[in-house]
Write an enzyme that holds these catalytic residues in place. Sequence first.
Site, PDB file in Angstrom:
ATOM      1  N   GLU A  38       0.906  -1.423  -0.244  1.00  0.00           N
ATOM      2  CA  GLU A  38      -0.193  -0.249   0.422  1.00  0.00           C
ATOM      3  C   GLU A  38       0.722   1.476   0.350  1.00  0.00           C
ATOM      4  O   GLU A  38       1.927   1.250   0.608  1.00  0.00           O
ATOM      5  CB  GLU A  38      -0.861   0.028   1.272  1.00  0.00           C
ATOM      6  CG  GLU A  38      -2.626   0.224   1.081  1.00  0.00           C
ATOM      7  CD  GLU A  38      -3.258   0.475   0.077  1.00  0.00           C
ATOM      8  OE1 GLU A  38      -3.560  -0.274  -1.496  1.00  0.00           O
ATOM      9  OE2 GLU A  38      -3.898  -1.798   0.175  1.00  0.00           O
ATOM     10  N   HIS A  39       0.457   2.153  -0.733  1.00  0.00           N
ATOM     11  CA  HIS A  39       0.926   3.495  -0.585  1.00  0.00           C
ATOM     12  C   HIS A  39       3.009   3.187  -1.474  1.00  0.00           C
ATOM     13  O   HIS A  39       3.567   3.629  -1.234  1.00  0.00           O
ATOM     14  CB  HIS A  39       0.882   4.241   0.420  1.00  0.00           C
ATOM     15  CG  HIS A  39      -0.730   5.146   0.186  1.00  0.00           C
ATOM     16  ND1 HIS A  39      -0.524   5.956   0.015  1.00  0.00           N
ATOM     17  CD2 HIS A  39      -0.891   4.967   1.511  1.00  0.00           C
ATOM     18  CE1 HIS A  39      -2.082   6.300   0.126  1.00  0.00           C
ATOM     19  NE2 HIS A  39      -2.182   5.525   1.483  1.00  0.00           N
ATOM     20  N   GLY A 130     -17.001   5.330  -2.760  1.00  0.00           N
ATOM     21  CA  GLY A 130     -16.224   5.394  -1.378  1.00  0.00           C
ATOM     22  C   GLY A 130     -15.795   4.117   0.079  1.00  0.00           C
ATOM     23  O   GLY A 130     -14.974   4.532   0.257  1.00  0.00           O
ATOM     24  N   SER A 131     -15.600   3.225  -0.707  1.00  0.00           N
ATOM     25  CA  SER A 131     -14.984   2.096   0.235  1.00  0.00           C
ATOM     26  C   SER A 131     -13.602   2.111  -0.194  1.00  0.00           C
ATOM     27  O   SER A 131     -12.760   1.172   0.414  1.00  0.00           O
ATOM     28  CB  SER A 131     -16.044   1.130   0.310  1.00  0.00           C
ATOM     29  OG  SER A 131     -15.303   0.649  -1.842  1.00  0.00           O
ATOM     30  N   LEU A 133     -12.266   0.849  -2.868  1.00  0.00           N
ATOM     31  CA  LEU A 133     -12.680  -0.538  -3.954  1.00  0.00           C
ATOM     32  C   LEU A 133     -12.553  -0.192  -5.004  1.00  0.00           C
ATOM     33  O   LEU A 133     -12.574  -0.977  -5.992  1.00  0.00           O
ATOM     34  CB  LEU A 133     -13.819  -1.778  -3.412  1.00  0.00           C
ATOM     35  CG  LEU A 133     -13.749  -1.892  -2.052  1.00  0.00           C
ATOM     36  CD1 LEU A 133     -15.425  -3.274  -2.152  1.00  0.00           C
ATOM     37  CD2 LEU A 133     -13.037  -2.953  -1.772  1.00  0.00           C
ATOM     38  N   SER A 135     -14.053   1.453  -7.232  1.00  0.00           N
ATOM     39  CA  SER A 135     -14.905   2.623  -8.080  1.00  0.00           C
ATOM     40  C   SER A 135     -14.753   3.268  -9.874  1.00  0.00           C
ATOM     41  O   SER A 135     -15.087   2.743 -10.814  1.00  0.00           O
ATOM     42  CB  SER A 135     -16.563   2.889  -7.564  1.00  0.00           C
ATOM     43  OG  SER A 135     -16.155   4.019  -6.917  1.00  0.00           O
ATOM     44  N   SER A 136     -14.157   4.206  -9.301  1.00  0.00           N
ATOM     45  CA  SER A 136     -13.463   5.429  -9.745  1.00  0.00           C
ATOM     46  C   SER A 136     -12.054   4.516 -11.237  1.00  0.00           C
ATOM     47  O   SER A 136     -12.554   4.758 -12.305  1.00  0.00           O
ATOM     48  CB  SER A 136     -13.145   6.664  -9.498  1.00  0.00           C
ATOM     49  OG  SER A 136     -12.356   6.537  -8.844  1.00  0.00           O
ATOM     50  N   GLU A 168      -7.342  10.537 -14.827  1.00  0.00           N
ATOM     51  CA  GLU A 168      -7.617  10.785 -13.141  1.00  0.00           C
ATOM     52  C   GLU A 168      -6.391  11.473 -12.573  1.00  0.00           C
ATOM     53  O   GLU A 168      -7.107  12.379 -11.632  1.00  0.00           O
ATOM     54  CB  GLU A 168      -7.123   9.281 -12.132  1.00  0.00           C
ATOM     55  CG  GLU A 168      -8.025   9.501 -10.886  1.00  0.00           C
ATOM     56  CD  GLU A 168      -8.691   8.515 -10.295  1.00  0.00           C
ATOM     57  OE1 GLU A 168      -9.235   8.056 -11.007  1.00  0.00           O
ATOM     58  OE2 GLU A 168      -9.090   8.604  -9.402  1.00  0.00           O
ATOM     59  N   ASP A 180      -4.404   1.103  -9.265  1.00  0.00           N
ATOM     60  CA  ASP A 180      -6.230   0.315  -9.564  1.00  0.00           C
ATOM     61  C   ASP A 180      -6.120   0.175 -10.996  1.00  0.00           C
ATOM     62  O   ASP A 180      -7.335  -0.478 -10.566  1.00  0.00           O
ATOM     63  CB  ASP A 180      -6.887   1.536  -8.872  1.00  0.00           C
ATOM     64  CG  ASP A 180      -6.400   2.040  -7.349  1.00  0.00           C
ATOM     65  OD1 ASP A 180      -5.915   1.169  -6.613  1.00  0.00           O
ATOM     66  OD2 ASP A 180      -6.742   2.903  -7.110  1.00  0.00           O
TER      67      ASP A 180
END
Length: 393
Positions: A38-39, A130-131, A133, A135-136, A168, A180
């Site tokens: 992550e990150h 906004g979870s 996961l 969506s965008s 994005e 993502d």
Amino acid sequence: MIDQNMKQAVLDSFEKSFSKKDGVKAYFAPGRVNLIGEHTDYNGGHVFPCALTIGTYGAAAKRDDRMVHFYSCNQDRFGVYGINLDEEIKPTPEAGWANYPIGVIWAFEKRGMKLDKGFDLVINGNIPNGSGLSSSASLEVLTGFILRDLYGFEVSNQDLALIGQYSENNFNGCNCGIMDQFAVAMGKEDNAIFLDTADLSYEYAPIKLEGAKIVIANTNKKHKLTDSQYNARRSMCEEALAILQKTVDIKGLGDLSVEEFEAHKDVLTDPDMQKKAKHAVYENQRTIEAVKSLKDGDLAHFGELMRQSHESLRDDYDVTGVELDTLAEEAWKIPGVIGSRMTGGGFGGCTVSIVKDEAVENFKKTVGENYLKKIGYEATFYTVEIGNGPEVI
Ligand code: GLA
């Protein structure tokens, strides 16, 4: 695993919104969950995400004029929103969610892939908003996939990921990494993707969780300031890199081993910056180790690394918050939980846990009750499956 009800709903909604059903095609692009790493994706490190069987459904058909229309079953309040391809394409507040597909059209056109005619698009997603996961990213890759299918553009799935990220970053103002969009565009059933973001080399790793499940827990935290905080973390890592580059020959923080970082870290005199860089370096090494332990069949060690990942995101990177910490810390107490950590950008969103089959019910019940007691509202739990990338359905 296509949800036929979701597919039918998006097609019905298309017919209702645009009074047309001939020549309409249905599409799907998944959401994603990151198992570890992550990150790290904007630091030239490794990530280990997988696509999910939940995602975004789309119905689309070309038009004879130069208009593009958007309607979302999930965001009914925006109604049908339209743009004219003969006018300048730019983000606007009125477009709301449609800024994502519009950004992808903009990015295609920037790459010389111009749309001759417009199209109508309806979407219907089952990724909780906004979870964390993606969506965008799912919507971006879905749009790119639809453009490729409708207009015959020659772009690979990897390009669809890069175009989604570009839109994005440059149209929607979030300086996200490639994880993502890559996970969404390149997803493969029952496999996670071990991606080196330094050069986009990747391999699929089968996830054979015999006797265990992947369970996602959503904090349902409402107010997130994700984008500004996310961009701030990224800038700090870039500053740390620039300082380190004066003493070591590296392209990204992901090039450093733990030992090299420890030997040079004192050049980072700002303690906060040193902690952020430490996370990026250690998390990258943890991800490499985690994939190795999975290959060796050592799921227990994978779980231990998930815990270390969460602790580092909590203590050094500072992107968790009480909601995510409560979910993870409560999970660690439950017998049968192999590993649990926050997933995605943080500041809310979800945790991902690997839970033994027989422990899943107790996990949901106990973590759910303790979360409600401490936070004051409920978390939501989903047992998920690893699915494929975008497809015509
Ligand atoms: C968000 C971004 C990704 C990645 C994660 C953190 O999901 O979109 O690029 O940086 O946060 O790992």
